[in-house]
Scaffold this motif. Structure first.
Motif, PDB file in Angstrom:
ATOM      1  N   GLN A 320      70.446 -12.623 110.570  1.00 51.75           N
ATOM      2  CA  GLN A 320      69.978 -13.990 110.346  1.00 51.75           C
ATOM      3  C   GLN A 320      69.987 -14.342 108.863  1.00 51.75           C
ATOM      4  N   GLU A 321      69.611 -13.399 108.028  1.00 53.45           N
ATOM      5  CA  GLU A 321      69.592 -13.673 106.587  1.00 53.45           C
ATOM      6  C   GLU A 321      71.000 -13.865 106.031  1.00 53.45           C
ATOM      7  N   VAL A 322      71.972 -13.095 106.516  1.00 52.56           N
ATOM      8  CA  VAL A 322      73.355 -13.307 106.078  1.00 52.56           C
ATOM      9  C   VAL A 322      73.824 -14.684 106.523  1.00 52.56           C
ATOM     10  N   LEU A 473      91.509 -14.740 106.513  1.00 49.51           N
ATOM     11  CA  LEU A 473      90.406 -14.034 105.856  1.00 49.51           C
ATOM     12  C   LEU A 473      90.429 -14.243 104.352  1.00 49.51           C
ATOM     13  N   GLN A 474      91.593 -14.484 103.789  1.00 48.00           N
ATOM     14  CA  GLN A 474      91.680 -14.709 102.351  1.00 48.00           C
ATOM     15  C   GLN A 474      91.252 -16.116 101.969  1.00 48.00           C
ATOM     16  N   LYS A 475      91.808 -17.097 102.633  1.00 42.69           N
ATOM     17  CA  LYS A 475      91.675 -18.473 102.160  1.00 42.69           C
ATOM     18  C   LYS A 475      91.158 -19.453 103.213  1.00 42.69           C
ATOM     19  N   GLY A 476      90.927 -18.966 104.441  1.00 47.31           N
ATOM     20  CA  GLY A 476      90.611 -19.869 105.527  1.00 47.31           C
ATOM     21  C   GLY A 476      89.194 -20.420 105.510  1.00 47.31           C
ATOM     22  N   ASP A 477      88.983 -21.426 106.331  1.00 49.52           N
ATOM     23  CA  ASP A 477      87.645 -21.969 106.564  1.00 49.52           C
ATOM     24  C   ASP A 477      86.911 -21.076 107.554  1.00 49.52           C
ATOM     25  N   HIS A 478      85.605 -21.321 107.683  1.00 48.31           N
ATOM     26  CA  HIS A 478      84.880 -20.604 108.723  1.00 48.31           C
ATOM     27  C   HIS A 478      83.981 -21.558 109.481  1.00 48.31           C
ATOM     28  N   SER A 479      83.718 -21.193 110.719  1.00 51.76           N
ATOM     29  CA  SER A 479      82.738 -21.936 111.505  1.00 51.76           C
ATOM     30  C   SER A 479      81.350 -21.602 110.981  1.00 51.76           C
ATOM     31  N   ALA A 480      80.357 -22.367 111.394  1.00 54.67           N
ATOM     32  CA  ALA A 480      78.989 -22.085 110.968  1.00 54.67           C
ATOM     33  C   ALA A 480      78.577 -20.698 111.448  1.00 54.67           C
ATOM     34  N   PRO A 481      78.291 -19.782 110.538  1.00 55.20           N
ATOM     35  CA  PRO A 481      77.874 -18.441 110.968  1.00 55.20           C
ATOM     36  C   PRO A 481      76.571 -18.503 111.768  1.00 55.20           C
ATOM     37  N   THR A 482      76.509 -17.675 112.815  1.00 59.67           N
ATOM     38  CA  THR A 482      75.316 -17.646 113.654  1.00 59.67           C
ATOM     39  C   THR A 482      74.843 -16.205 113.807  1.00 59.67           C
ATOM     40  N   ALA A 483      73.565 -16.063 114.105  1.00 52.84           N
ATOM     41  CA  ALA A 483      72.980 -14.747 114.355  1.00 52.84           C
ATOM     42  C   ALA A 483      72.356 -14.749 115.733  1.00 52.84           C
ATOM     43  N   ASN A 484      72.653 -13.706 116.477  1.00 46.54           N
ATOM     44  CA  ASN A 484      72.042 -13.500 117.787  1.00 46.54           C
ATOM     45  C   ASN A 484      71.493 -12.085 117.790  1.00 46.54           C
ATOM     46  N   GLY A 485      70.195 -11.956 117.551  1.00 49.85           N
ATOM     47  CA  GLY A 485      69.619 -10.635 117.389  1.00 49.85           C
ATOM     48  C   GLY A 485      70.183  -9.986 116.139  1.00 49.85           C
ATOM     49  N   SER A 486      70.760  -8.812 116.312  1.00 48.66           N
ATOM     50  CA  SER A 486      71.311  -8.086 115.167  1.00 48.66           C
ATOM     51  C   SER A 486      72.773  -8.412 114.904  1.00 48.66           C
ATOM     52  N   VAL A 487      73.352  -9.335 115.680  1.00 46.00           N
ATOM     53  CA  VAL A 487      74.789  -9.616 115.574  1.00 46.00           C
ATOM     54  C   VAL A 487      75.030 -10.915 114.822  1.00 46.00           C
ATOM     55  N   LEU A 488      75.823 -10.823 113.768  1.00 37.40           N
ATOM     56  CA  LEU A 488      76.306 -11.974 113.008  1.00 37.40           C
ATOM     57  C   LEU A 488      77.715 -12.289 113.478  1.00 37.40           C
ATOM     58  N   SER A 489      78.033 -13.582 113.663  1.00 38.63           N
ATOM     59  CA  SER A 489      79.388 -13.930 114.092  1.00 38.63           C
ATOM     60  C   SER A 489      79.827 -15.256 113.500  1.00 38.63           C
ATOM     61  N   PHE A 490      81.136 -15.411 113.373  1.00 38.62           N
ATOM     62  CA  PHE A 490      81.757 -16.647 112.903  1.00 38.62           C
ATOM     63  C   PHE A 490      83.253 -16.543 113.168  1.00 38.62           C
ATOM     64  N   THR A 491      83.947 -17.656 113.059  1.00 38.18           N
ATOM     65  CA  THR A 491      85.405 -17.645 113.133  1.00 38.18           C
ATOM     66  C   THR A 491      85.960 -18.003 111.768  1.00 38.18           C
ATOM     67  N   ASN A 504      77.548  -6.025 114.132  1.00 36.81           N
ATOM     68  CA  ASN A 504      76.232  -5.576 114.568  1.00 36.81           C
ATOM     69  C   ASN A 504      75.539  -4.918 113.375  1.00 36.81           C
ATOM     70  N   LEU A 505      74.549  -5.595 112.814  1.00 36.03           N
ATOM     71  CA  LEU A 505      73.827  -5.092 111.646  1.00 36.03           C
ATOM     72  C   LEU A 505      72.573  -4.330 112.065  1.00 36.03           C
ATOM     73  N   GLY A 506      72.640  -3.683 113.192  1.00 34.61           N
ATOM     74  CA  GLY A 506      71.510  -2.914 113.678  1.00 34.61           C
ATOM     75  C   GLY A 506      71.957  -1.593 114.274  1.00 34.61           C
ATOM     76  N   ASP A 507      70.989  -0.784 114.657  1.00 32.75           N
ATOM     77  CA  ASP A 507      71.278   0.553 115.175  1.00 32.75           C
ATOM     78  C   ASP A 507      71.560   0.571 116.675  1.00 32.75           C
ATOM     79  N   GLU A 508      71.081  -0.446 117.407  1.00 32.45           N
ATOM     80  CA  GLU A 508      71.203  -0.449 118.862  1.00 32.45           C
ATOM     81  C   GLU A 508      72.420  -1.241 119.312  1.00 32.45           C
ATOM     82  N   PRO A 509      73.021  -0.861 120.458  1.00 30.57           N
ATOM     83  CA  PRO A 509      74.172  -1.615 120.981  1.00 30.57           C
ATOM     84  C   PRO A 509      73.783  -3.051 121.316  1.00 30.57           C
ATOM     85  N   ALA A 510      74.767  -3.936 121.237  1.00 31.97           N
ATOM     86  CA  ALA A 510      74.532  -5.350 121.561  1.00 31.97           C
ATOM     87  C   ALA A 510      75.779  -5.896 122.246  1.00 31.97           C
ATOM     88  N   GLN A 511      75.563  -6.696 123.281  1.00 28.77           N
ATOM     89  CA  GLN A 511      76.686  -7.314 123.981  1.00 28.77           C
ATOM     90  C   GLN A 511      76.820  -8.757 123.542  1.00 28.77           C
TER      91      GLN A 511
END
Length: 549
Positions: A320-322, A473-491, A504-511
């Motif tokens: 979430q902080e990222v 990854l070098q020069k592209g745009d990104h979607s609004a980053p979101t956090a779901n539990g320990s998982v950070l995601s974006f396009t 997954n920024l945590g120790d436990e598995p996440a789907q």
């Protein structure tokens, strides 16, 4: 790697004015990279000798911390001659050879310009302090005392205590935001600005491709010398010695971050542009760092990149902080460009600071290579080096000596690079190193990791290759980053290329469930998770990179 001729490679570098966007920059701390003459201190010839290692990582550029003539009270960040090399590090001829070799290897060269202040041994200051009527009398920030003899206002030094030093010759105080031996230049003086722009041009003519600008927001001070207001205790979030340094007790409205700074940066950009050069500014402000980043990199006439200290903080960021940091950058710096770093020469290494093991370190560099922005890697980071424990009697850093033991200073991240395990100095020097080499670093030496396909070093190469192989990854745009539990995601999207990135920024598995559409996993060599029917299970500290099929 294919070696191009120096002339043709330099010409192609100059032609690509947009090279900095998404670039990976490797920071070299010259005292600690490689000693070529056995005096225990790294030097320019040593850097040149080790450049093939840097090139093998796949990075775009090197940033060399200061090597200018200096009394070394702050290890080169106190400059006494901007246009020469300190004999400790070699000569201008050695620097020219370094640039030529770097360009031959496809590496651009950025140097660390310290423009906000000089050493008190700089000839400019010697002339300025002589009296109040000499030609350089206003090149530094001089002020009369208050009627009771106290400093003119309440500004504080980052190194502790007042930011003002009494000078008996002029019967005035001079400003120093750092050590008393580092007087601040007066950017309200047009001659000072011209002299510093001439310094930039001197190095551009020698072939450098850009600058890292130390304390970029400290250049201009409030001409009225107004007092800073107090900062509420809950807002004291500095990354360096926050609990022991009174500097963190003020809101720094007037000793830095002044609007006149932008005019100087535009002049500097005008000097750089004909050379195809780029700059990354260090924004030193715990409260407004990202906003200043946005101000200083907006449009095409200011700096190309800046970095703030959000990911140099003491606490390991959550998903979430990222996301919050990235979304704030989108809000306050949409027209600008960030440059991310997890470690540098001023903070505890992130392996220790964030209590990361091997898998965590591997995933964090994969994350960095997927972030919108450019990236700085600090020497030894690619080896997963932890912070070295430097005994008090071995300390060199004035910051650590001042605040020991509550704050041990910056020497623990500045110890010599380890190249091999064959001697106590890790192949850094044939003499006694200026700082002791940590015994626990020796097993992580470059030579040891080269022989281990699963090492952090090889993972860094693979992560950097992922970025270099995907323009999104070098020069592209990104979607609004979101956090779901320990998982950070974006396009990340550039033209027709779209990548989905999750971590997954945590120790436990996440789907997780991917966005609608057909996705194919890539980056499996980075321990990436596999997409199955639009979903994926991420183990602890596992990334997922997928391309839209």
């Amino acid at each position: 790697m294919t070696i191009m001729s120096h002339v043709s490679n330099t010409a192609s570098m100059k032609a690509d004015a947009d090279w900095w966007r998404g670039a990976v920059i490797y920071q070299i701390y010259p005292r600690s990279f490689q000693d070529s003459n056995g005096d225990g201190v790294g030097d320019l010839k040593g850097i040149t000798e080790r450049l093939p290692h840097v090139a093998s990582l796949g990075v775009d550029a090197i940033w060399i911390s200061p090597f200018f003539t200096s009394p070394m009270k702050d290890f080169g960040y106190d400059v006494s001659d901007y246009c020469d090399v300190d004999p400790m590090f070699g000569s201008l001829a050695d620097f020219d050879a370094l640039v030529a070799r770097a360009h031959q290897l496809g590496l651009r060269v950025m140097i660390d310009l310290v423009l906000s202040h000089t050493s008190d041994q700089h000839p400019w200051f010697a002339e300025s302090r002589a009296d109040k009527s000499n030609a350089k009398s206003d090149w530094y920030v001089w002020a009369d005392p208050k009627p009771d003899g106290n400093p003119p206002n309440n500004w504080l030094s980052i190194f502790g205590g007042p930011a003002w030093q009494w000078d008996g010759r002029r019967q005035q105080y001079y400003l120093h935001n750092f050590l008393a031996s580092q007087p601040d230049l007066n950017f309200h003086c047009a001659d000072v600005q011209k002299a510093l722009l001439d310094v930039a041009q001197f190095w551009l003519e020698r072939g450098v491709n850009g600058f890292r600008l130390d304390t970029i927001n400290f250049y201009v001070h409030d001409a009225r010398l107004r007092n800073n207001p107090p900062l509420a205790p809950e807002a004291r979030n500095s990354t360096i010695a926050p609990q022991v340094n009174p500097y963190n007790h003020q809101e720094h409205l007037y000793d830095k971050n002044q609007p006149e700074n932008l005019a100087f940066l535009r002049k500097l950009r005008a000097v750089m542009d004909p050379y195809g050069a780029a700059a990354v500014g260090e924004v030193g402000d715990a409260q407004r760092g990202l906003e200043i980043l946005g101000e200083y990199t907006a449009g095409d006439d200011l700096m190309q990149m800046c970095y703030a200290f959000e990911f140099l903080a003491n606490d390991r960021p959550t998903a979430q902080e990222v996301a919050d940091v990235l979304n704030k950058v989108d809000a306050v710096a949409r027209d600008g460009w960030a440059c991310w770093a997890f470690s540098n020469h001023d903070v505890q290494r992130h392996a220790t600071r964030w209590h990361l093991g091997s898998e965590g370190l591997k995933m964090m560099i994969t994350l960095m290579m997927c972030l919108r922005g450019s990236a700085c890697i600090y020497q030894g980071e690619e080896l997963g080096l932890p912070e070295a424990d430097v005994a008090y009697e071995d300390l060199q850093d004035p910051y650590g000596i001042e605040f020991w033991p509550e704050f041990k200073g910056r020497d623990g991240c500045r110890t010599p690079m380890v190249w091999e395990r064959s001697n106590d100095s890790g192949g850094f020097s044939q003499g006694q190193p200026w700082l002791p080499v940590s015994p626990e670093h020796l097993n992580a030496a470059v030579a040891a990791q080269e022989d281990d396909a699963g090492s952090i070093l090889h993972h860094y190469r693979r992560a950097i290759a992922l970025r270099q192989g995907n323009v999104a990854l070098q020069k592209g745009d990104h979607s609004a980053p979101t956090a779901n539990g320990s998982v950070l995601s974006f396009t990340r999207t550039h033209g027709s290329e779209t990548l989905f990135c999750a971590f997954n920024l945590g120790d436990e598995p996440a789907q997780i469930t991917l966005p609608e559409g057909a996705w194919k996993s890539i980056a499996l060599e980075l321990n990436g998770a596999v997409v199955m029917d639009g979903t994926a299970t991420l183990e602890g500290w596992q990334p997922l990179i997928a391309v839209q099929a």
